[in-house]
Design an enzyme around this catalytic site. Structure first.
Site, mmCIF file in Angstrom:
data_model
loop_
_atom_site.group_PDB
_atom_site.id
_atom_site.type_symbol
_atom_site.label_atom_id
_atom_site.label_comp_id
_atom_site.label_asym_id
_atom_site.label_seq_id
_atom_site.Cartn_x
_atom_site.Cartn_y
_atom_site.Cartn_z
ATOM 1 N N GLU A 85 14.509 -44.483 1.157
ATOM 2 C CA GLU A 85 16.013 -45.536 1.321
ATOM 3 C C GLU A 85 16.877 -45.499 0.159
ATOM 4 O OE1 GLU A 85 15.596 -49.671 1.963
ATOM 5 O OE2 GLU A 85 17.585 -50.004 2.195
ATOM 6 N N ARG B 54 -0.735 -45.517 -1.869
ATOM 7 C CA ARG B 54 0.422 -45.760 -2.607
ATOM 8 C C ARG B 54 0.134 -45.615 -4.117
ATOM 9 N NH1 ARG B 54 4.712 -48.640 -1.452
ATOM 10 N NH2 ARG B 54 6.072 -49.176 -3.257
ATOM 11 N N LYS C 41 11.590 -50.442 -6.286
ATOM 12 C CA LYS C 41 13.097 -50.190 -6.859
ATOM 13 C C LYS C 41 13.850 -51.605 -6.942
ATOM 14 C CE LYS C 41 13.209 -47.456 -3.274
ATOM 15 N NZ LYS C 41 13.893 -47.039 -1.985
#
Ligand code: ATP
Ligand code: MG
Length: 748
Positions: free
Chosen positions: A31, A258, A268
């Site tokens: 994103e 992850r 982020k």
């Protein structure tokens, strides 16, 4: 492929063999709401790596379905990162927003199939109706709307007739599904917001669960690889694609663990907070765990790819030690980059019996590195050496220059000290020395024995540079954000000196500054007028050598392997008991000290100077132990007595705890007395509210948004403000006083 396959490659391999897909297509779907971090590097490495290994391709897809936080500058940063890591998306750069019309059509199709409905419950009601893990949910009364009514409402949602949150489109699945995600998930929501690509064309936006699987399908993706937290979303992924009865082949989702790294923030959102709060200079601040940050700091793409390779692909989440990443960059640079000389804290040396000028042909690489290259190293009567490489009253085991001990100037001659020149305060301003003409490196016939070689630069030819020394951005092993920031993560040295070859080389070069570490010309701030070098990483020290040290010593708890802790000797046990029972030390610290003869001895001596066991033990078990990882006590510049003095001035409030770290660093380098350091650097703690309050006022005035958030109940932001104030005073303010004052001001 010769390597043994990881589980993802095994799946891909199987799917190719069985003929499920003709071509392997993966995608990296960030994103664009922030700069990519090292976790994204792992995802890039996996997705592009698999496509490459199986001769397929990988799409770079911007998952831009949330207009409020996305921006082109992030798109550019993402493209940059992928390219820098050495991957190529070819013609396959896509945006989910390009598919908005098609995704909308799929939604209509679901409505017509009776598989989706417009719900008009409030957000709160939707949450309540969903039930819990142990309790089934309840379906909304709006789920009974007719297909016509749903079509009509959905179209009007699209046409902008409703406000945000008034209606949503939901899949009609199962309100009592054990997988909560399947309880009629949201497919579309209303958002009257400007999108950076589609502008105001849309005021409804598809949810991740709807957009992602369809985007994958539209692009012909075969393997949709994502992180574990999407495991439960897989059921929706499958439901959407299967319910729409799309023409095969369709993509399947596979999850991997992850990446998490200790002492690092990997989100982020949290990184954005640091950027917006001014704790770092930007997304590409060399301390940031962003790809842009590593790039600017001087990491190589190879080192990051090696790191990704080393950590592998797992199905269970785990935490990777940040030193593993540091190892990878060191390992990469060790054999690649030229070694040159830099003096960070210069002191002048005048060689009285040298009246010539010569240029020494000095190799850039040591013998064991299979690379060639050399430069001309100017040598003259006046040179600079590192201040810490001379000591007038050295402790035992000091191997560098002293009034009675000669030292070798790396690549050049052996010198000895003939006189020490001081100013009226007793500070050394210059060293007068003599050189031995027969001692030139490579043709030494002098017979003089020295114990070490030190770096130096010729005074006239040396170039002045700024050097930025970085330390970890966070102090906590599992940092939350601003509140865990290391106030000393950046130290700027304005007037370091380098040999001229460092400057005349092309930009974009990395160097090893002998005995200091690896450095990189800062790609942003470097100019001919002001060359700036970033420290990439220190020289290899920590674990390799430690493992070889004669006596194994427990460093910290986490290095122990369960069940492998060696029993203590009788002496160690006695010490341990004394520490815990009589001195009140905790068992971890007692353990560290008791098991290490050097540390326990150091501790004992320090206590003779100032009897504060806990304070002294803490700093010995942490800071001193760290220094001793690659040195012996005899090589330390500071003494137990000086360390005790440091603890004393912390405890009597002269300096803050934070500043004590800075003073300690200085003691490590120069061996100066702590109070002397505090004096010369003006580090005395500020506790006077009259001095602190104006700073707080200014910070409050500058951060109205965060003030409002705090007052609206986000009390975590207290740490943010305190951090800013402390930073503003260079860490000198008394944190306790600051805390109280900030809390008082924010609450009024
Ligand atoms: P963040 O929480 O930092 O915003 P994200 O997962 O929301 O991360 P996206 O931009 O949606 O970020 O992620 C793009 C891709 O990178 C996704 O496939 C995601 O799974 C992957 N990714 C993100 N963080 C990590 C990580 N720490 N380790 C491995 N892959 C990651
Ligand atoms: Mg995200």
């Amino acid at each position: 492929m010769n390597k043994s396959k990881d589980f993802l490659r095994a799946i891909v391999d199987e799917d190719l063999k069985s003929g499920k897909y003709k071509e392997i297509v993966t995608r990296f779907p960030p994103e664009p709401n922030g700069f990519p971090h090292i976790g994204h590097a792992k995802s890039i490495y996996i997705n592009f790596g698999i496509a490459r290994d199986f001769k397929g391709h990988c799409n770079l897809r911007m998952d831009d379905t949330d207009p409020s936080k996305e921006d082109t500058k992030y798109v550019e940063a993402l493209k940059d990162a992928v390219q820098w890591l050495g991957f190529d998306w070819g013609d396959n750069l896509y945006f989910t927003s390009n598919y908005f019309p098609r995704i909308y059509d799929y939604a209509i199709k679901l409505i017509k199939m009776g598989k989706a409905y417009v719900d008009s419950l409030s957000e709160e009601e939707i949450r309540l109706y969903r039930g819990t893990v142990t309790e089934a949910g309840k379906r909304s009364k709006y789920a009974n709307r007719s297909i016509e009514e749903n079509l009509d409402l959905f179209e009007r949602m699209k046409n902008g007739e409703f406000k945000d949150g008034e209606h949503v489109l939901r899949a009609k699945i199962d309100m009592s599904a054990p997988n909560m995600k399947m309880r009629d998930p949201l497919l579309y929501r209303i958002r009257h917001a400007h999108h950076f690509r589609t502008g105001d064309d849309w005021c409804i936006y598809p949810m991740y669960d709807f957009a992602h699987c369809l985007s994958d399908y539209i692009e012909g993706v075969s393997h949709s690889i994502c992180t574990l937290e999407f495991e439960n979303n897989r059921a929706i992924y499958d439901w959407v694609l299967d319910t729409l009865k799309l023409e095969p082949p369709r993509p399947y989702q596979h999850e991997f663990a992850r990446l998490g790294i200790n002492y690092t923030v990997m989100s982020k959102r949290k990184l954005l907070e640091l950027v917006e709060g001014g704790q770092v200079s930007g997304w590409d601040d060399p301390r940031m765990p962003t790809i842009a940050g590593y790039k600017r700091r001087g990491y190589t793409p190879e080192s990051i790819l090696n790191f990704c390779e080393q950590i592998g692909i797992a199905k269970a989440n785990s935490m990777v030690d940040v030193s593993q990443l540091e190892f990878c960059i060191r390992d990469d640079l060790n054999k690649k980059v030229p070694r040159v000389m830099c003096v960070l804290d210069p002191i002048k040396v005048v060689i009285e019996n040298y009246d010539r000028y010569e240029e020494i042909d000095a190799s850039y690489y040591p013998h064991d590195v299979p690379k060639e290259g050399s430069r001309k190293l100017p040598f003259s009567k006046e040179i600079y050496i590192e201040r810490g490489d001379f000591m007038q009253n050295p402790p035992k085991g000091y191997f560098r220059l002293t009034p009675t001990q000669p030292v070798r100037l790396k690549h050049a001659y052996i010198i000895s000290c003939s006189e020490v020149v001081k100013d009226s305060n007793g500070n050394i301003t210059e060293i007068k020395a003599r050189y031995y003409p027969e001692s030139k490196s490579g043709s030494d016939t002098s017979g003089i024995k020295v114990k070490s070689a030190i770096q130096w630069v010729s005074a006239k030819e040396a170039k002045r540079v700024e050097v930025r020394l970085y330390d970890r951005l966070f102090l906590a092993e599992a940092p939350e954000g601003v509140e865990d920031i290391n106030p000393n993560s950046l130290k700027i040295i304005k007037n370091a000196l380098v040999e001229p070859a460092v400057i005349s080389e092309k930009p974009d070069v990395r160097f090893q500054f002998e005995r200091e570490g690896y450095f990189y010309a800062d790609p942003v701030d470097y100019s001919d007028e002001k060359p700036v070098f970033n420290k990439i990483v220190g020289l290899k020290d920590s674990w390799g050598k430690k493992a070889k040290s004669v006596k194994p010593k427990p460093q910290s708890k986490k290095l122990h392997v369960e069940g492998e802790v060696a029993p203590m000797s009788e002496v160690e046990q006695k010490l341990f008991d004394n520490y815990t029972k009589n001195l009140g030390l905790n068992s971890e610290i007692s353990n560290t000290l008791a098991r290490d003869e050097q540390l326990s001895h150091f501790f004992k001596e320090a206590l003779c100077e100032f009897n504060s066991p806990i304070g002294i033990a803490n700093i010995i078990a942490n800071e001193v132990a760290r220094e001793l990882k690659d040195k012996r006590v005899d090589d330390l510049k500071f003494t137990p007595k000086q360390l005790a003095q440091l603890v004393k001035i912390v405890e009597n409030g002269t300096i803050s705890n934070k500043i004590s770290k800075q003073v300690f660093e200085e003691m490590v380098k120069t061996g100066e007395n702590p109070s002397q350091i505090v004096q010369t650097k003006g580090l005395v703690q500020i506790s006077d509210p009259a001095k602190i309050e104006p700073i707080i006022d200014e910070i409050i005035a500058k951060n109205p948004d965060n003030v409002a958030k705090f007052r609206a109940g986000n009390t975590k932001l207290l740490g943010f403000f305190v951090g800013l104030v402390l930073k503003n005073t260079g860490g000198k303010a008394n944190p306790k006083v600051v805390n109280e004052l900030v809390a008082k001001k924010l609450n009024t």
